[in-house]
Write a protein that holds these residues in place. Structure first.
Motif, PDB file in Angstrom:
ATOM      1  N   LEU A 170       0.805  -1.214   0.000  1.00  0.00           N
ATOM      2  CA  LEU A 170       0.000   0.000   0.000  1.00  0.00           C
ATOM      3  C   LEU A 170       0.844   1.273   0.000  1.00  0.00           C
ATOM      4  N   SER A 171       2.028   1.224   0.552  1.00  0.00           N
ATOM      5  CA  SER A 171       2.871   2.420   0.531  1.00  0.00           C
ATOM      6  C   SER A 171       3.330   2.788  -0.876  1.00  0.00           C
ATOM      7  N   ASP A 194     -13.184   5.800  10.642  1.00  0.00           N
ATOM      8  CA  ASP A 194     -12.079   4.861  10.898  1.00  0.00           C
ATOM      9  C   ASP A 194     -11.885   3.933   9.708  1.00  0.00           C
ATOM     10  N   GLY A 195     -12.292   4.393   8.520  1.00  0.00           N
ATOM     11  CA  GLY A 195     -12.236   3.561   7.335  1.00  0.00           C
ATOM     12  C   GLY A 195     -11.298   4.096   6.263  1.00  0.00           C
ATOM     13  N   MET A 199      -7.277   5.360   6.367  1.00  0.00           N
ATOM     14  CA  MET A 199      -6.349   4.438   5.711  1.00  0.00           C
ATOM     15  C   MET A 199      -5.476   5.202   4.717  1.00  0.00           C
ATOM     16  N   LEU A 200      -6.111   6.067   3.925  1.00  0.00           N
ATOM     17  CA  LEU A 200      -5.345   6.876   2.981  1.00  0.00           C
ATOM     18  C   LEU A 200      -4.301   7.732   3.706  1.00  0.00           C
ATOM     19  N   ALA A 201      -4.726   8.354   4.808  1.00  0.00           N
ATOM     20  CA  ALA A 201      -3.815   9.219   5.553  1.00  0.00           C
ATOM     21  C   ALA A 201      -2.613   8.447   6.071  1.00  0.00           C
ATOM     22  N   THR A 202      -2.833   7.208   6.494  1.00  0.00           N
ATOM     23  CA  THR A 202      -1.737   6.370   6.960  1.00  0.00           C
ATOM     24  C   THR A 202      -0.696   6.175   5.871  1.00  0.00           C
ATOM     25  N   TYR A 203      -1.165   6.205   4.617  1.00  0.00           N
ATOM     26  CA  TYR A 203      -0.269   5.994   3.480  1.00  0.00           C
ATOM     27  C   TYR A 203       0.012   7.276   2.700  1.00  0.00           C
ATOM     28  N   GLY A 204      -0.145   8.431   3.362  1.00  0.00           N
ATOM     29  CA  GLY A 204       0.284   9.699   2.789  1.00  0.00           C
ATOM     30  C   GLY A 204      -0.599  10.244   1.700  1.00  0.00           C
ATOM     31  N   LEU A 205      -1.890   9.888   1.696  1.00  0.00           N
ATOM     32  CA  LEU A 205      -2.810  10.323   0.652  1.00  0.00           C
ATOM     33  C   LEU A 205      -4.057  10.958   1.249  1.00  0.00           C
ATOM     34  N   THR A 206      -4.754  11.758   0.448  1.00  0.00           N
ATOM     35  CA  THR A 206      -6.065  12.300   0.789  1.00  0.00           C
ATOM     36  C   THR A 206      -7.027  11.979  -0.342  1.00  0.00           C
ATOM     37  N   ARG A 207      -8.314  12.203  -0.129  1.00  0.00           N
ATOM     38  CA  ARG A 207      -9.284  11.968  -1.207  1.00  0.00           C
ATOM     39  C   ARG A 207      -8.985  12.837  -2.417  1.00  0.00           C
ATOM     40  N   ASP A 252      -0.273  -4.592   3.596  1.00  0.00           N
ATOM     41  CA  ASP A 252      -0.574  -3.473   4.498  1.00  0.00           C
ATOM     42  C   ASP A 252       0.681  -3.210   5.329  1.00  0.00           C
ATOM     43  N   ASP A 253       1.688  -2.602   4.692  1.00  0.00           N
ATOM     44  CA  ASP A 253       3.018  -2.553   5.295  1.00  0.00           C
ATOM     45  C   ASP A 253       3.129  -1.559   6.450  1.00  0.00           C
ATOM     46  N   ARG A 254       2.117  -0.704   6.652  1.00  0.00           N
ATOM     47  CA  ARG A 254       2.104   0.179   7.819  1.00  0.00           C
ATOM     48  C   ARG A 254       1.072  -0.276   8.855  1.00  0.00           C
TER      49      ARG A 254
END
Length: 322
Positions: A170-171, A194-195, A199-207, A252-254
């Motif tokens: 995912l990263s 919490d969905g 999840m996107l934020a954890t991987y450095g992304l936004t909508r 899901d590496d993070r």
């Protein structure tokens, strides 16, 4: 994070399960336990005449696992009642709490979040198992050491596009251009706090970094992803449609998603009377990986095979039984 699929399934099955429990008792659609002989899992004289009731839920994976547990225990010498195919997670849980069932294949995340009411998962498979096992001791239930198998949320992509984009985890998404970041997700997962967005934020992304996001029913997401309607589809890691549709699950590496490692929950009283149960499942659980469960689920969902036969054939193939 509260699991979406299992919460939905639990609520949907609660009324049905409550009716079955109150009206005419627990029951299974089949109730049969297929015969097999001991192999690496031996016969235990101490189990002769021991009455053990196995209970499992009513979706493919649980049909396989419930029958697998039943067949193993019967071959080891127990007198097994098989209540596999019981509707609703809460129906299964209540049967265990009430002493109407003794052993159930379960998932550590389900126990921790759905049954015990915790909002935050515990990071790490061992730590999550230890937490749920310790907490559930108050309910006279013991969770055996878990299998590697982890049936949790994930995102998958068709193999051809995975190769083209060079993604394995995912990263990797953060470096892709916007037009490639197309997603198929469940509507509830897309909107929960919490969905999808966390999840996107954890991987450095936004909508705003994404291309098209399509909300679909769970079952449709697999085919939509395989057909190229989106590059990345929300899936569950042991679903048999993943290999059938030639999808690649991204790591899901993070470690955003909760862990749902498989194990057996046993009433502590029963385990204390028959400690050999831990030895029996200690031979089974290490073999239960995501790859194994994907294959077994696919035999039922894609090839139309009977879950009990799939379970027994695999046990014999592994040499656990003969």
């Amino acid at each position: 994070m509260i699991t979406l699929r299992r919460t939905t399934a639990v609520l949907a099955g609660l009324a049905i399960a409550s009716t079955a429990l109150a009206g005419c008792g627990l029951r299974s659609a089949s109730g049969a336990v297929l015969e097999a002989r001991p192999g690496a899992i031996q016969h235990y004289d101490s189990l002769d005449g021991a009455k053990i009731t196995v209970i499992a839920k009513d979706f493919t994976e649980q049909l396989i696992l419930g029958n697998m547990v039943s067949i193993v225990l019967a071959a080891a010498g127990a007198d097994v009642t098989n209540l596999t195919n019981t509707p609703g997670s809460f129906g299964v849980r209540q049967a265990m709490l009430d002493g109407n069932a003794d052993v159930s294949p379960e998932y550590t995340g389900t126990g921790w979040i759905n049954y015990l009411g915790n909002e935050q998962p515990v990071k790490g498979a061992q730590a999550q198992w230890q937490a749920v096992n310790e907490a559930d001791r108050a309910n006279d239930l013991t969770w055996l050491p878990p299998a590697p198998m982890n049936n949790t949320y994930a995102f998958a992509i068709r193999e051809s596009e995975a190769e083209r984009l060079g993604v394995t985890k995912l990263s990797d998404l953060e470096r892709l251009p916007k037009q490639e970041l197309t997603f198929c997700v469940e509507s509830e997962f897309a909107s929960r706090n919490d969905g999808f967005v966390p999840m996107l934020a954890t991987y450095g992304l936004t909508r705003e970094d994404l291309g098209r996001v399509t909300n679909l029913d769970t079952g449709v997401i697999y085919t939509a992803t395989a057909n190229g309607d989106c590059n990345f589809g929300e899936v569950f890691t042991t679903d048999g449609r993943i290999p059938a549709l030639n999808l690649r699950v991204l790591e899901d590496d993070r470690q955003f998603f909760p862990l749902y490692n498989l194990t057996e929950v046993i009433r502590t009283e029963v385990l204390e009377a028959h400690p050999e149960l831990a030895e029996i499942f200690g031979q089974l659980n290490p073999r239960m990986t995501n790859e194994v469960m994907l294959t077994l689920n696919a035999k039922v969902d894609n090839d139309g095979e009977d879950p009990a036969l799939v379970a027994r054939d695999w046990l014999i193939e592994q040499g656990l039984l003969t």
